[in-house]
Write a protein that holds these residues in place. Structure first.
Motif, PDB file in Angstrom:
ATOM      1  N   UNK A 211      36.744  -1.408   2.784  1.00  0.00           N
ATOM      2  CA  UNK A 211      35.921  -0.466   3.537  1.00  0.00           C
ATOM      3  C   UNK A 211      35.154   0.519   2.662  1.00  0.00           C
ATOM      4  N   UNK A 212      34.747   0.063   1.499  1.00  0.00           N
ATOM      5  CA  UNK A 212      33.942   0.876   0.594  1.00  0.00           C
ATOM      6  C   UNK A 212      32.481   0.432   0.722  1.00  0.00           C
ATOM      7  N   UNK A 213      31.617   1.408   0.845  1.00  0.00           N
ATOM      8  CA  UNK A 213      30.184   1.165   0.992  1.00  0.00           C
ATOM      9  C   UNK A 213      29.445   1.750  -0.196  1.00  0.00           C
ATOM     10  N   UNK A 214      28.219   1.301  -0.393  1.00  0.00           N
ATOM     11  CA  UNK A 214      27.368   1.886  -1.420  1.00  0.00           C
ATOM     12  C   UNK A 214      26.004   2.209  -0.838  1.00  0.00           C
ATOM     13  N   UNK A 215      25.479   3.370  -1.234  1.00  0.00           N
ATOM     14  CA  UNK A 215      24.074   3.664  -1.053  1.00  0.00           C
ATOM     15  C   UNK A 215      23.377   3.045  -2.253  1.00  0.00           C
ATOM     16  N   UNK A 216      22.217   2.431  -2.013  1.00  0.00           N
ATOM     17  CA  UNK A 216      21.519   1.726  -3.072  1.00  0.00           C
ATOM     18  C   UNK A 216      20.101   2.271  -3.251  1.00  0.00           C
ATOM     19  N   UNK A 217      19.713   2.407  -4.509  1.00  0.00           N
ATOM     20  CA  UNK A 217      18.315   2.644  -4.845  1.00  0.00           C
ATOM     21  C   UNK A 217      17.977   1.658  -5.962  1.00  0.00           C
ATOM     22  N   UNK A 218      16.776   1.717  -6.447  1.00  0.00           N
ATOM     23  CA  UNK A 218      16.392   0.829  -7.547  1.00  0.00           C
ATOM     24  C   UNK A 218      17.275   1.080  -8.765  1.00  0.00           C
ATOM     25  N   UNK A 219      17.600   2.346  -9.029  1.00  0.00           N
ATOM     26  CA  UNK A 219      18.302   2.711 -10.263  1.00  0.00           C
ATOM     27  C   UNK A 219      19.746   3.143 -10.084  1.00  0.00           C
ATOM     28  N   UNK A 220      20.144   3.493  -8.862  1.00  0.00           N
ATOM     29  CA  UNK A 220      21.417   4.183  -8.663  1.00  0.00           C
ATOM     30  C   UNK A 220      22.252   3.520  -7.576  1.00  0.00           C
ATOM     31  N   UNK A 221      23.564   3.618  -7.735  1.00  0.00           N
ATOM     32  CA  UNK A 221      24.519   3.236  -6.704  1.00  0.00           C
ATOM     33  C   UNK A 221      25.424   4.445  -6.453  1.00  0.00           C
ATOM     34  N   UNK A 222      25.643   4.777  -5.186  1.00  0.00           N
ATOM     35  CA  UNK A 222      26.549   5.868  -4.809  1.00  0.00           C
ATOM     36  C   UNK A 222      27.615   5.282  -3.895  1.00  0.00           C
ATOM     37  N   UNK A 223      28.871   5.471  -4.253  1.00  0.00           N
ATOM     38  CA  UNK A 223      29.994   4.819  -3.583  1.00  0.00           C
ATOM     39  C   UNK A 223      30.755   5.786  -2.693  1.00  0.00           C
ATOM     40  N   UNK A 224      31.159   5.288  -1.532  1.00  0.00           N
ATOM     41  CA  UNK A 224      31.928   6.107  -0.617  1.00  0.00           C
ATOM     42  C   UNK A 224      32.339   5.310   0.604  1.00  0.00           C
ATOM     43  N   UNK A 225      32.526   6.019   1.704  1.00  0.00           N
ATOM     44  CA  UNK A 225      33.020   5.382   2.920  1.00  0.00           C
ATOM     45  C   UNK A 225      32.541   6.131   4.144  1.00  0.00           C
ATOM     46  N   UNK A 226      32.520   5.430   5.261  1.00  0.00           N
ATOM     47  CA  UNK A 226      32.220   6.057   6.543  1.00  0.00           C
ATOM     48  C   UNK A 226      33.514   6.612   7.105  1.00  0.00           C
ATOM     49  N   UNK A 227      33.607   7.935   7.145  1.00  0.00           N
ATOM     50  CA  UNK A 227      34.789   8.584   7.702  1.00  0.00           C
ATOM     51  C   UNK A 227      34.841   8.353   9.206  1.00  0.00           C
ATOM     52  N   UNK A 228      33.755   8.610   9.853  1.00  0.00           N
ATOM     53  CA  UNK A 228      33.576   8.348  11.276  1.00  0.00           C
ATOM     54  C   UNK A 228      32.159   7.812  11.448  1.00  0.00           C
TER      55      UNK A 228
END
Length: 134
Positions: free
Chosen positions: A65-82
């Protein structure tokens, strides 16, 4: 107005200030990596349409249940709490996670963080489709 909320952890804030803000603008690009990431964060918060595997993606193995926000250069990792509430734990430059095996440490870091906070079980949404978490 959108009901979407974005939170980020202290670890993420430290990474944003100490690492991401220091990244130079890549050649032939209009935006700095930090601007790319803030643009996708703002789009999320404002309720703009998000495309699976372009803006957001659930990482495999899916049961973590780990998600990533994606851009051309960056990945940001986290999760949907609700539903429509995302917690960003940390980030990384895309060049450092160019192959699938490089994602495992990031998945583990988010999972370890989820285990340390006192949230009602399950500590996150378990759905796999973007329309089920937004």
């Amino acid at each position: 107005m959108s009901d979407r909320t974005l939170w980020y952890t202290r670890e993420c804030e430290e990474w944003l200030r100490s690492t991401l803000d220091q990244e130079p603008r890549p050649p032939k690009r209009k935006l700095y990596p930090s601007e790319e990431l803030w643009n996708v964060f703002v789009a999320f918060i404002l309720g703009r349409p998000m495309a699976y595997d372009v803006d957001l993606k659930k990482l495999e193995p899916l049961p973590f249940h780990v998600w990533e926000f994606k851009t051309i250069s960056v990945r940001a990792f986290g999760f949907f709490y609700r539903r429509s509430t995302f917690i960003v734990h940390h980030g990384e430059m895309k060049r450092n996670v160019a192959n699938w095996g490089a994602y495992e440490p990031h998945i583990r870091r988010v999972r370890d963080y989820m285990a340390t906070i006192d949230l009602d079980p399950p500590p996150c949404l378990t759905e796999t489709r973007l329309q089920d978490v937004l």
